[in-house]
Write an enzyme that holds these catalytic residues in place. Structure first.
Site, PDB file in Angstrom:
ATOM      1  N   ALA A 168      43.601  36.085  37.192  1.00 32.04           N
ATOM      2  CA  ALA A 168      44.168  35.851  38.524  1.00 32.04           C
ATOM      3  C   ALA A 168      45.690  35.955  38.498  1.00 32.04           C
ATOM      4  CB  ALA A 168      43.745  34.469  39.027  1.00 32.04           C
ATOM      5  N   HIS A 169      46.243  36.410  39.591  1.00 35.40           N
ATOM      6  CA  HIS A 169      47.696  36.494  39.805  1.00 35.40           C
ATOM      7  C   HIS A 169      48.398  37.389  38.793  1.00 35.40           C
ATOM      8  CE1 HIS A 169      46.887  33.262  42.584  1.00 35.40           C
ATOM      9  NE2 HIS A 169      46.374  32.544  41.588  1.00 35.40           N
ATOM     10  N   ARG A 170      47.659  38.366  38.251  1.00 33.51           N
ATOM     11  CA  ARG A 170      48.182  39.328  37.279  1.00 33.51           C
ATOM     12  C   ARG A 170      48.641  38.655  35.977  1.00 33.51           C
ATOM     13  NH1 ARG A 170      47.928  44.138  38.803  1.00 33.51           N
ATOM     14  NH2 ARG A 170      49.481  44.940  37.380  1.00 33.51           N
ATOM     15  N   LEU A 171      48.046  37.510  35.664  1.00 34.54           N
ATOM     16  CA  LEU A 171      48.340  36.793  34.412  1.00 34.54           C
ATOM     17  C   LEU A 171      47.298  37.199  33.368  1.00 34.54           C
ATOM     18  CD1 LEU A 171      49.128  33.305  35.972  1.00 34.54           C
ATOM     19  CD2 LEU A 171      50.736  35.141  35.376  1.00 34.54           C
TER      20      LEU A 171
END
Length: 191
Positions: A168-171
Protein backbone atom coordinates in the site's frame (compact mmCIF):
# COMPACT_ATOMS: atom_id res chain seq x y z
CA UNK A 1 13.52 -18.21 2.71
CA UNK A 2 17.06 -17.54 1.50
CA UNK A 3 17.15 -19.67 -1.66
CA UNK A 4 16.01 -17.50 -4.59
CA UNK A 5 15.12 -20.54 -6.69
CA UNK A 6 12.81 -21.88 -3.97
CA UNK A 7 11.20 -18.45 -3.67
CA UNK A 8 10.86 -18.25 -7.46
CA UNK A 9 9.22 -21.69 -7.55
CA UNK A 10 6.72 -20.69 -4.84
CA UNK A 11 5.75 -17.46 -6.61
CA UNK A 12 5.67 -19.15 -10.03
CA UNK A 13 3.46 -21.99 -8.77
CA UNK A 14 1.05 -19.45 -7.31
CA UNK A 15 1.04 -17.44 -10.57
CA UNK A 16 0.17 -20.57 -12.54
CA UNK A 17 -3.12 -20.75 -10.61
CA UNK A 18 -3.98 -17.03 -10.67
CA UNK A 19 -2.84 -15.63 -14.01
CA UNK A 20 -5.51 -16.01 -16.71
CA UNK A 21 -3.02 -16.32 -19.60
CA UNK A 22 0.61 -17.33 -19.99
CA UNK A 23 1.84 -17.29 -16.40
CA UNK A 24 5.20 -18.32 -17.92
CA UNK A 25 5.45 -15.14 -20.03
CA UNK A 26 8.56 -13.07 -19.35
CA UNK A 27 10.06 -9.97 -20.87
CA UNK A 28 13.50 -10.67 -22.31
CA UNK A 29 15.80 -7.66 -22.63
CA UNK A 30 18.92 -7.88 -24.77
CA UNK A 31 21.37 -5.40 -26.24
CA UNK A 32 23.17 -5.58 -29.56
CA UNK A 33 26.89 -4.99 -30.20
CA UNK A 34 26.30 -1.21 -30.12
CA UNK A 35 24.50 -1.52 -26.74
CA UNK A 36 21.11 -0.67 -28.29
CA UNK A 37 18.47 -2.37 -26.11
CA UNK A 38 15.55 -4.45 -27.28
CA UNK A 39 12.82 -6.14 -25.26
CA UNK A 40 10.14 -8.68 -26.16
CA UNK A 41 7.96 -11.30 -24.49
CA UNK A 42 9.03 -14.94 -24.56
CA UNK A 43 7.85 -18.01 -22.66
CA UNK A 44 9.75 -19.70 -19.85
CA UNK A 45 10.03 -23.39 -20.71
CA UNK A 46 12.16 -24.63 -17.83
CA UNK A 47 14.20 -23.56 -14.84
CA UNK A 48 16.51 -25.06 -12.27
CA UNK A 49 19.57 -23.79 -10.34
CA UNK A 50 21.48 -23.56 -13.65
CA UNK A 51 19.06 -20.93 -14.96
CA UNK A 52 15.91 -20.04 -16.89
CA UNK A 53 15.34 -21.52 -20.36
CA UNK A 54 13.47 -20.23 -23.40
CA UNK A 55 13.51 -21.37 -27.04
CA UNK A 56 13.70 -19.49 -30.32
CA UNK A 57 14.99 -19.38 -33.87
CA UNK A 58 18.76 -18.82 -33.61
CA UNK A 59 18.58 -16.51 -36.62
CA UNK A 60 16.17 -14.14 -34.85
CA UNK A 61 17.02 -10.63 -33.70
CA UNK A 62 17.18 -11.75 -30.07
CA UNK A 63 19.62 -14.51 -31.01
CA UNK A 64 21.77 -11.98 -32.89
CA UNK A 65 21.79 -9.71 -29.85
CA UNK A 66 22.81 -12.61 -27.61
CA UNK A 67 25.59 -13.61 -30.01
CA UNK A 68 26.97 -10.06 -29.79
CA UNK A 69 26.31 -9.53 -26.07
CA UNK A 70 25.73 -12.67 -24.04
CA UNK A 71 24.03 -10.97 -21.09
CA UNK A 72 20.29 -10.51 -20.69
CA UNK A 73 17.60 -9.52 -18.25
CA UNK A 74 14.24 -11.19 -17.64
CA UNK A 75 11.13 -9.77 -16.04
CA UNK A 76 8.12 -11.73 -14.81
CA UNK A 77 5.11 -9.54 -13.99
CA UNK A 78 2.11 -11.20 -12.40
CA UNK A 79 -0.48 -8.45 -12.19
CA UNK A 80 -3.05 -10.60 -10.39
CA UNK A 81 -0.54 -11.21 -7.59
CA UNK A 82 0.93 -7.70 -7.67
CA UNK A 83 4.41 -9.19 -7.92
CA UNK A 84 7.34 -9.13 -10.26
CA UNK A 85 10.72 -10.84 -10.46
CA UNK A 86 13.75 -9.38 -12.22
CA UNK A 87 16.60 -11.68 -13.25
CA UNK A 88 19.95 -10.69 -14.79
CA UNK A 89 22.85 -12.79 -15.95
CA UNK A 90 24.93 -14.33 -18.72
CA UNK A 91 23.24 -16.43 -21.40
CA UNK A 92 24.41 -19.71 -22.91
CA UNK A 93 22.95 -22.16 -25.41
CA UNK A 94 20.89 -25.04 -24.07
CA UNK A 95 22.22 -28.41 -25.21
CA UNK A 96 21.02 -30.07 -28.40
CA UNK A 97 19.54 -32.84 -26.24
CA UNK A 98 17.50 -30.35 -24.19
CA UNK A 99 16.39 -28.53 -27.33
CA UNK A 100 15.40 -31.80 -29.04
CA UNK A 101 13.45 -32.94 -25.98
CA UNK A 102 11.51 -29.69 -25.71
CA UNK A 103 10.88 -29.47 -29.47
CA UNK A 104 9.31 -32.94 -29.36
CA UNK A 105 6.68 -31.66 -26.86
CA UNK A 106 5.46 -28.87 -29.14
CA UNK A 107 2.32 -29.23 -31.21
CA UNK A 108 2.93 -30.42 -34.75
CA UNK A 109 1.85 -27.06 -36.20
CA UNK A 110 4.31 -25.26 -33.89
CA UNK A 111 7.04 -27.62 -35.04
CA UNK A 112 6.18 -26.97 -38.69
CA UNK A 113 6.00 -23.22 -38.03
CA UNK A 114 9.57 -23.29 -36.72
CA UNK A 115 10.70 -24.67 -40.08
CA UNK A 116 8.57 -22.24 -42.13
CA UNK A 117 9.53 -19.02 -40.33
CA UNK A 118 12.56 -16.81 -40.94
CA UNK A 119 11.86 -15.21 -37.56
CA UNK A 120 12.48 -11.46 -37.35
CA UNK A 121 13.24 -11.19 -41.08
CA UNK A 122 11.13 -8.98 -43.38
CA UNK A 123 8.06 -10.70 -44.85
CA UNK A 124 6.54 -9.38 -48.10
CA UNK A 125 3.06 -10.81 -47.45
CA UNK A 126 1.32 -13.15 -45.00
CA UNK A 127 0.53 -15.42 -47.96
CA UNK A 128 4.27 -16.07 -48.42
CA UNK A 129 4.53 -17.45 -44.90
CA UNK A 130 1.33 -19.48 -45.33
CA UNK A 131 2.69 -20.98 -48.56
CA UNK A 132 5.95 -21.88 -46.84
CA UNK A 133 4.00 -23.49 -44.00
CA UNK A 134 2.03 -25.60 -46.52
CA UNK A 135 5.30 -26.64 -48.20
CA UNK A 136 6.74 -27.75 -44.87
CA UNK A 137 3.51 -29.65 -44.09
CA UNK A 138 3.94 -31.58 -47.34
CA UNK A 139 7.66 -32.14 -46.75
CA UNK A 140 7.04 -33.82 -43.38
CA UNK A 141 3.71 -35.46 -44.23
CA UNK A 142 3.36 -38.75 -42.36
CA UNK A 143 6.65 -38.47 -40.50
CA UNK A 144 7.93 -36.91 -37.28
CA UNK A 145 9.11 -33.29 -37.51
CA UNK A 146 12.76 -33.00 -36.42
CA UNK A 147 14.06 -29.90 -34.67
CA UNK A 148 15.49 -27.45 -37.21
CA UNK A 149 19.26 -26.98 -36.83
CA UNK A 150 18.68 -23.21 -36.55
CA UNK A 151 16.27 -23.48 -33.59
CA UNK A 152 17.05 -24.15 -29.93
CA UNK A 153 17.18 -23.07 -26.34
CA UNK A 154 18.95 -20.39 -24.35
CA UNK A 155 19.64 -20.41 -20.62
CA UNK A 156 19.92 -17.24 -18.52
CA UNK A 157 22.15 -18.04 -15.52
CA UNK A 158 21.11 -15.57 -12.83
CA UNK A 159 23.65 -13.40 -11.08
CA UNK A 160 20.93 -11.11 -9.65
CA UNK A 161 17.34 -11.90 -8.75
CA UNK A 162 15.00 -9.25 -7.36
CA UNK A 163 11.59 -10.11 -5.92
CA UNK A 164 9.19 -7.14 -5.84
CA UNK A 165 5.94 -7.24 -3.88
CA UNK A 166 3.38 -4.44 -4.10
CA UNK A 167 2.50 -2.74 -0.84
CA UNK A 168 0.00 0.00 0.00
CA UNK A 169 0.99 3.62 -0.66
CA UNK A 170 3.88 2.51 -2.90
CA UNK A 171 5.80 1.23 0.16
CA UNK A 172 6.79 -1.87 -1.80
CA UNK A 173 9.01 -4.68 -0.62
CA UNK A 174 12.10 -5.45 -2.72
CA UNK A 175 14.32 -8.44 -1.90
CA UNK A 176 17.57 -8.74 -3.82
CA UNK A 177 19.67 -11.89 -4.18
CA UNK A 178 23.18 -11.53 -5.65
CA UNK A 179 25.35 -14.51 -6.51
CA UNK A 180 28.60 -14.33 -4.58
CA UNK A 181 30.79 -17.16 -5.83
CA UNK A 182 28.73 -20.30 -5.30
CA UNK A 183 26.41 -18.77 -2.70
CA UNK A 184 23.67 -16.14 -2.68
CA UNK A 185 23.79 -12.91 -0.68
CA UNK A 186 20.41 -11.49 0.26
CA UNK A 187 19.46 -7.90 1.00
CA UNK A 188 16.67 -5.37 0.68
CA UNK A 189 16.26 -2.36 -1.61
CA UNK A 190 14.36 0.82 -0.95
CA UNK A 191 11.06 0.90 -2.86
Amino acid sequence: MTDPFELFRNWYDEARTTEPNDSNAMALATADAEARPSVRMVLLKGFDPRGFVFYTNRGSRKAGDLAANSHAALLFHWKSLRRQIRIEGPVSLASDEESDAYFATRSRDSQLGAWASDQSRPLDARSTFERRFEEVQQRFDGQPVPRPPFWGGYRVAPERMEFWQDRAHRLHERRLFVRDGGAWREGLLYP
